[in-house]
Design a protein around this motif. Structure first.
Motif, short mmCIF file in Angstrom:
data_model
loop_
_atom_site.label_atom_id
_atom_site.label_comp_id
_atom_site.label_asym_id
_atom_site.label_seq_id
_atom_site.Cartn_x
_atom_site.Cartn_y
_atom_site.Cartn_z
N CYS A 298 1.15 -1.12 0.01
CA CYS A 298 -0.10 0.13 -0.12
C CYS A 298 0.91 1.25 0.00
CB CYS A 298 -0.92 0.17 1.29
SG CYS A 298 -1.88 1.41 1.61
N SER A 301 -0.37 3.52 3.46
CA SER A 301 0.06 3.09 4.88
C SER A 301 1.39 2.19 4.95
CB SER A 301 -1.04 2.13 5.52
OG SER A 301 -1.26 1.05 4.70
N ASP A 303 1.43 -0.94 4.42
CA ASP A 303 1.16 -2.31 4.62
C ASP A 303 1.17 -3.19 3.20
OD1 ASP A 303 0.53 -2.39 7.31
OD2 ASP A 303 -0.92 -0.76 6.55
N CYS A 320 -5.63 -3.23 1.20
CA CYS A 320 -4.99 -3.03 2.12
C CYS A 320 -5.92 -3.36 3.39
CB CYS A 320 -4.40 -1.66 2.20
SG CYS A 320 -3.41 -1.07 3.63
N CYS A 327 -4.88 0.25 6.02
CA CYS A 327 -5.86 1.55 6.10
C CYS A 327 -7.16 1.33 5.11
CB CYS A 327 -5.06 2.55 5.42
SG CYS A 327 -4.70 2.50 3.79
N GLY A 328 -7.22 0.00 4.43
CA GLY A 328 -8.47 -0.29 3.75
C GLY A 328 -8.54 0.89 2.48
#
Ligand code: ZN
Length: 485
Positions: A298, A301, A303, A320, A327-328
Motif C-alpha cells: 500500500c 500506509s 502495509d 490493504c 488502512c483499507g
C-alpha cells in the motif's frame, strides 16, 4: 560355499530384562538354523563356544592378533572365535545374537577385519538375524547398530534403545523385506527401468505435478510399485523423499553422509523435489491462487496487500486489509495486476542483459560460498558420528555438536537451494512466455520474488481517470523508501 567347520557361539547373560534365551534354547535354535541353511558345525568340543557375558562391561588390557595391546571389554569366547576364523580352524560363525556379542564397536571392527580378510568373505549368521556382514551395505548397517547398542548399554537412555529397534527394523527391510523402488533386493544395484521412472517423477514434481496427480499418471500408464497393485500419494511421497534415491545414508533419523549404494537423483534435484513437495504440504500453499501476495504494498500506509475474494462480478481483489491493520484505502483488481506483472516478468526475462544480471545475483557467488560451507559441515557431521561410534566423544558431546551443525546445514541449504533460482532456470530453458503460462501460482510467486524482491507499491486510484485498470498505479518499490505509518 557352505561352511563345514562353523562355530556356534552362545552367550550366558545376566540380562535383567530376561529377554535373553537360555543357553539350551540358544543351542537348539542355532543348530536348527544351521540345518536349514546347510551349514555344518565343527566338533562340539572345539566349535561350540559359550561366552560368559555376565561381567559384560569390565574392561581389561588384552593382546590383539597383530601383537599390540588394547583396552577391551573382556570376551574370551569371542576372541577365540576370531582366532579360529583367522587361522582357518573354522570357516563360519553362527551366533545367537551377534549384535550383543559384538556390542563394543571395536569388537565388531575386529570381526569385520577377519570376515573381509578372506575371499569369499567368511560367512556370519545369527539366529536373531539382526546382524549380517555379507556385503558393504550389511557392514555399514552393522556398524550403526552396534554403535547404538553400545550406547544403550553404557547409558541408560531408553530413547537410544528405541532408535536401535528402529534401525534394526530398517536393517531388516534392507535385507530380507520389501526392496526399495529403484534398487535390486540387495539395495546396492540400481534397476534402470525403475530409476528412469523415478527421474521422470522428479521432473514432473518440479514441473508442478501433485503427488496424487503423479500416482494417477503412473497407474494409468501401468507402472507398478514394488509390492502394491497401485500407486497412491503416500507411496509416491515415500519414494521421492527418502534419502536412499539420493545415495544418502540416514543415521538416527538424520542424513549423515554418502551411502554405499549409488544415487538415482543428484543431490540438487532431490533437494528441489523435497522442497517442492514440502512447500505444497505446508498449509494452504496448494490452494494459493493470488500469487502476488507478499509483493504488493500500500503506497499510503506501507502495509502488504492481501488477497480478498469479493462478488463474482467484481472478481478477486488485493487490498490493504483493515482486519490486518491496514488502512483499507487501496484496492486493486487481482486479474489486472497479475496480468500486468506477468507481462513484465516475461519482458524482463527475454532481455539478455537483465537475465545475465539476475542470474549472477541470485545464483552465483553467494550460492557457491554456501555450497562450500555446506559440504564442509556435512563432512564434519559424518566425522562426528564416526568419533561417537568409536567412543572418542560422549553421546552428550555428539548430540550437542550435531544440533549446532544441523541447524547450520538447514539454514545454508534453505539459502543455497531455495527454489527461486530453479524456477528462473526453468523459465529460461525455452520459450519464456510458454513456460510462464505453465507455472503454478506458487512458482510464479517464487519467480517474482527472485526477480523483483522489493515488490511494488500500489498507488491510489486517480479520480480524474476513467474507472478501468491504470497500469501507472503499480510502481516498483524502492528498497530504501520508508513509509510513514
Ligand atoms: Zn494502506
Amino acid at each position: 560355499m557352505k561352511p563345514l567347520r562353523a562355530i556356534l557361539l552362545l552367550r550366558i547373560s545376566d540380562d535383567k530384562s530376561g529377554e535373553a534365551a537360555g543357553v539350551g534354547r540358544q543351542d537348539e535354535d542355532g543348530r536348527r538354523l544351521a540345518e536349514r541353511i546347510g551349514w555344518t558345525i565343527g566338533p562340539d568340543e572345539t566349535h561350540v563356544i559359550i561366552e560368559n557375558d555376565t561381567s559384560a562391561f569390565k574392561r581389561r588390557k588384552i593382546a590383539l592378533p597383530d601383537g599390540t595391546t588394547a583396552l577391551r571389554t573382556v570376551r574370551p569366547g569371542f576372541r577365540r572365535c576370531l582366532d579360529m576364523l583367522a587361522t582357518g580352524a573354522a570357516d563360519g560363525l553362527l551366533a545367537y545374537d551377534l549384535d550383543r556379542v559384538a556390542r563394543d564397536p571395536r569388537d565388531l571392527e575386529d570381526l569385520i577385519d577377519v570376515v573381509e580378510s578372506s575371499r569369499p568373505r567368511i560367512a556370519v549368521e545369527s539366529v536373531s538375524g539382526s546382524l549380517r556382514l555379507n556385503n558393504d551395505g550389511d557392514v555399514t548397517m552393522a556398524r550403526v547398530m552396534v554403535a547404538v547398542a553400545n550406547k544403550s548399554s553404557r547409558d541408560t537412555a531408553r530413547r537410544v534403545t528405541r532408535k536401535h529397534e528402529e534401525l534394526a527394523a530398517q536393517g531388516k527391510t534392507g535385507g530380507g523385506g520389501i526392496r526399495a523402488y529403484g534398487y535390486d533386493q540387495n539395495g546396492m544395484t540400481i534397476r534402470e527401468d525403475e530409476a528412469e521412472v523415478i527421474r521422470w517423477m522428479a521432473a514432473e514434481i518440479l514441473d508442478g505435478q501433485t503427488l496424487v496427480g503423479l500416482a494417477n499418471l503412473l497407474n494409468e500408464r501401468g507402472v507398478r510399485p514394488v509390492k502394491a497393485g497401485q500407486w497412491n500419494s503416500r507411496s509416491v511421497w515415500s519414494v521421492l523423499t527418502g534419502p536412499r534415491i539420493a545415495g544418502l545414508r540416514r543415521f538416527r533419523g538424520v542424513v549423515v553422509g554418502d551411502a554405499v549404494w549409488p544415487a538415482v537423483l543428484d543431490r540438487d534435484t532431490w533437494d528441489a523435489v523435497r522442497a517442492k513437495i514440502s512447500a505444497r504440504a505446508t498449509g494452504h500453499t496448494n490452494q494459493l491462487v493470488r500469487w502476488l501476495t507478499g509483493s504488493l504494498w500500500c503506497s499510503l500506509s506501507g502495509d502488504l496487500l492481501t488477497g480478498m475474494s469479493v462478488t463474482k462480478r467484481a472478481g478477486a481483489q488485493y487490498w490493504c486489509s483493515t482486519p490486518r491493520g491496514g488502512c483499507g484505502k487501496i484496492t486493486v483488481t487481482a486479474s489486472h495486476v497479475e496480468d500486468l506483472i506477468g507481462r513484465r516478468v516475461v519482458e524482463l526475462l527475454t532481455n539478455p542483459d537483465f537475465v545475465k544480471r539476475v542470474l549472477t545475483i541470485t545464483s552465483k557467488s553467494s550460492t557457491d560460498e554456501t555450497r562450500t560451507q555446506l559440504a564442509e559441515d556435512e563432512k564434519q557431521l559424518k566425522e562426528l558420528a564416526r568419533m561417537w561410534a568409536t567412543r572418542r566423544i560422549t553421546l552428550a558431546e555428539y548430540t550437542e555438536a550435531r544440533t549446532i551443525i544441523e541447524e547450520r546445514i538447514k539454514n545454508a541449504r534453505a539459502f543455497a537451494l531455495g527454489s527461486a533460482p530453479r524456477v528462473l532456470r526453468h523459465l529460461l530453458e525455452g520459450d519464456v512466455q510458454a513456460k510462464w503460462d505453465g507455472l503454478t501460482p506458487v512458482d510464479r510467486r517464487e519467480a517474482v520474488r527472485a526477480i523483483i524482491p522489493d515488490g511494488f507499491d500500489v498507488l491510489p486510484l486517480d479520480k480524474g481517470k476513467p474507472r478501468r485498470f491504470d497500469p501507472d498505479r503499480i510502481v516498483p518499490r524502492l528498497a530504501e523508501r520508508t513509509h510513514v505509518k
